[in-house]
Design an enzyme around this catalytic site. Structure first.
Site, PDB file in Angstrom:
ATOM      1  N   THR A 157       0.899  -1.254   0.053  1.00  9.82           N
ATOM      2  CA  THR A 157      -0.046  -0.022   0.070  1.00  9.82           C
ATOM      3  C   THR A 157       0.915   1.251  -0.086  1.00  9.82           C
ATOM      4  OG1 THR A 157      -0.289  -0.333   2.424  1.00  9.82           O
ATOM      5  CG2 THR A 157      -2.010  -1.360   0.845  1.00  9.82           C
ATOM      6  N   LYS A 183       3.824  -6.930   3.761  1.00  7.04           N
ATOM      7  CA  LYS A 183       3.693  -5.427   3.675  1.00  7.04           C
ATOM      8  C   LYS A 183       3.379  -4.963   4.856  1.00  7.04           C
ATOM      9  CE  LYS A 183       0.324  -3.369   3.651  1.00  7.04           C
ATOM     10  NZ  LYS A 183      -0.169  -2.253   4.637  1.00  7.04           N
ATOM     11  N   THR A 194      -0.530  -2.975  11.095  1.00  6.22           N
ATOM     12  CA  THR A 194      -1.244  -3.101   9.856  1.00  6.22           C
ATOM     13  C   THR A 194      -0.372  -3.851   8.839  1.00  6.22           C
ATOM     14  OG1 THR A 194      -2.881  -2.064   8.541  1.00  6.22           O
ATOM     15  CG2 THR A 194      -1.035  -1.106   8.390  1.00  6.22           C
ATOM     16  N   GLU A 281       5.960   5.004   7.343  1.00  9.52           N
ATOM     17  CA  GLU A 281       5.367   5.951   6.510  1.00  9.52           C
ATOM     18  C   GLU A 281       6.019   7.154   6.939  1.00  9.52           C
ATOM     19  OE1 GLU A 281       0.846   4.637   5.697  1.00  9.52           O
ATOM     20  OE2 GLU A 281       1.224   5.847   7.233  1.00  9.52           O
ATOM     21  N   ASN A 407      -0.716  10.228   5.652  1.00 12.16           N
ATOM     22  CA  ASN A 407      -2.102   9.915   6.109  1.00 12.16           C
ATOM     23  C   ASN A 407      -2.936  10.753   6.230  1.00 12.16           C
ATOM     24  OD1 ASN A 407      -1.645   7.083   7.758  1.00 12.16           O
ATOM     25  ND2 ASN A 407       0.189   8.277   8.001  1.00 12.16           N
ATOM     26  N   THR A 412      -7.441  10.238  -0.767  1.00 12.49           N
ATOM     27  CA  THR A 412      -7.264  11.040  -1.837  1.00 12.49           C
ATOM     28  C   THR A 412      -6.158  10.831  -2.671  1.00 12.49           C
ATOM     29  OG1 THR A 412      -6.452  12.837  -0.793  1.00 12.49           O
ATOM     30  CG2 THR A 412      -8.902  12.910  -0.655  1.00 12.49           C
TER      31      THR A 412
END
Length: 412
Positions: A157, A183, A194, A281, A407, A412
């Site tokens: 992702t 992942k 996650t 991230e 995040n 979007t």
């Protein structure tokens, strides 16, 4: 230093005998990116599983946990999609998982309950089931040993890089292989994150033994990482063992075989866990926290996880600021009883080591050396509690401007 009884090899998830993989695009992600993956074992495999402790579990997590817990259940395949979590989707989500499993079972001639299904992506959006099932015949046609590259990309992702590894070891004169792909980048917190992690092996191993082994390993690897302190709805770790190496069955009573396999499996999962923390991230640095000489193993785990979860520690590391007081504050807030006057603290890596706190007393340090250490991509924070004999390790990453940006714009 103890020499490893295994060695790293190429091949990832399909390095073990009998495993093939493939990837395809179902249109769940923009620009035609790969977003569905399939792993198949030539022979039925015994499974082991660990899933999220979140009370809100995604539909595929509920399916997987149910089928793996069945007595003597064997697994033939794993189907994974990214771009949609199929979480908080009500009864329709469960029906969609069953439809995915049935579609796979028709294509590879197995029972639906022999198919693990996993999803990752946006929560609360209905799964575009028809887009996924349309790709299943293509995925089964494309299955190959080389397909692990596409499969490892299809499950990502916000990850920047695929996370794969493979090792081999010798047990009872037979070469055993273990491969993995995973992942995970955000919504990562101890008690599994996650993240989806899939491990394959051609070892012959007792299923109950494998499950107990995975429980122990997950506790000390996946449950010791944190990127942002948020626990996900979809976290799943699955191990499949198809026995095609034809070794004598590994059980806990065969200490030598058990130990060698455990060591290799631990290394695979620890490597994957660290790669998830490293690829957090927006992350620019991997933080590894060693707590030693604590009064109990549980104390050491709590203390080390508190440091990697602290936003103040994470931002200090991002800013390359040796603000060690934030480390001490984070462990002090855990509720674990300890004597501050006994605590010592260092930062270290390949550039050197700086002693910052010595048995509760601040130590003047070389600011230039501290700067050089903190500029590196990996930072070790060493906390000596000074009173016990127990230790633990946790992994995390810094907190950067990009984490907020990623995040804030996730949907979007």
């Amino acid at each position: 230093m103890k020499k490893n009884t295994f060695k790293k090899i190429l091949g990832g998830i399909t390095a073990p005998k009998g495993f093939k993989a493939s990837g395809a695009s179902a249109g769940l992600k923009p620009n035609g990116q790969l977003d569905v993956a399939l792993i198949e074992s030539e022979k039925e495999s015994v499974p082991a599983i660990v899933v999220t402790r979140n009370a809100v579990k995604a539909a595929p997590v509920l399916w997987d946990d149910q089928i793996v817990r069945k007595d003597k259940q064997k697994i033939k395949a794993i189907l994974v999609n990214s771009g949609n979590a199929n979480a908080c989707t009500g009864n329709q989500g469960l029906l969609d998982v069953q439809k995915e499993a049935e579609c796979i079972s028709h294509c590879i001639n197995c029972e639906p309950e022999q198919v693990i299904v996993s999803s990752t992506g946006v929560i609360g959006v209905p799964l575009p089931i028809d887009q996924i099932t349309a790709q299943i015949p293509i995925l089964t046609t494309k299955l190959s040993v080389e397909g692990e590259k596409e499969a490892s990309h299809a499950i990502l992702t916000t990850d920047l890089v695929p996370k794969t590894i493979a090792v081999e070891t010798e047990i009872d004169g037979k070469v055993i292989h273990i491969g993995a792909m995973a992942k995970g980048s955000g919504m990562i917190c101890p008690n599994v994150a996650t993240m989806l992690s899939f491990i394959t092996t051609d070892a012959c191993i007792d299923q109950d033994c494998l499950q107990r082994m995975l429980n122990i390993i997950a506790r000390d690897t996946y449950n010791m990482i944190s990127v942002d302190g948020d626990m996900s709805t979809n976290d799943t770790v699955v191990v499949l063992a198809n026995g095609m190496a034809e070794n004598n069955m590994i059980t806990e009573s065969n200490i030598e075989a058990y130990s060698k396999f455990f060591e290799a499996l631990y290394f695979v999962n620890e490597t994957i866990a660290k790669s998830i923390a490293r690829d957090g991230e927006g992350a620019t640095k991997l933080i590894e926290v060693h707590v030693k000489n604590a009064d109990s193993v549980e104390d050491a785990r709590i203390l080390s996880k508190a440091v990697v979860k602290s936003n103040l520690v994470k931002t200090a590391i991002f800013g390359e600021d040796a603000n060690w007081g934030r480390v001490l504050s984070s462990i002090g807030a855990t509720g674990v009883k300890f004597t501050p006057k006994s605590v010592s603290l260092t930062f270290s890596n390949a550039k050197g080591e700086i002693l910052l706190l010595d048995h509760g007393k601040p130590v003047p340090f070389d600011e230039k050396l501290a700067e050089n250490i903190l500029k590196e991509k990996e930072i070790l924070i060493n906390v000596d509690m000074g009173t016990g004999i127990y230790k633990a390790v946790a992994w995390g990453c810094d907190l950067s401007y990009d984490y907020v940006k990623i995040n804030a714009e996730y949907r979007t």
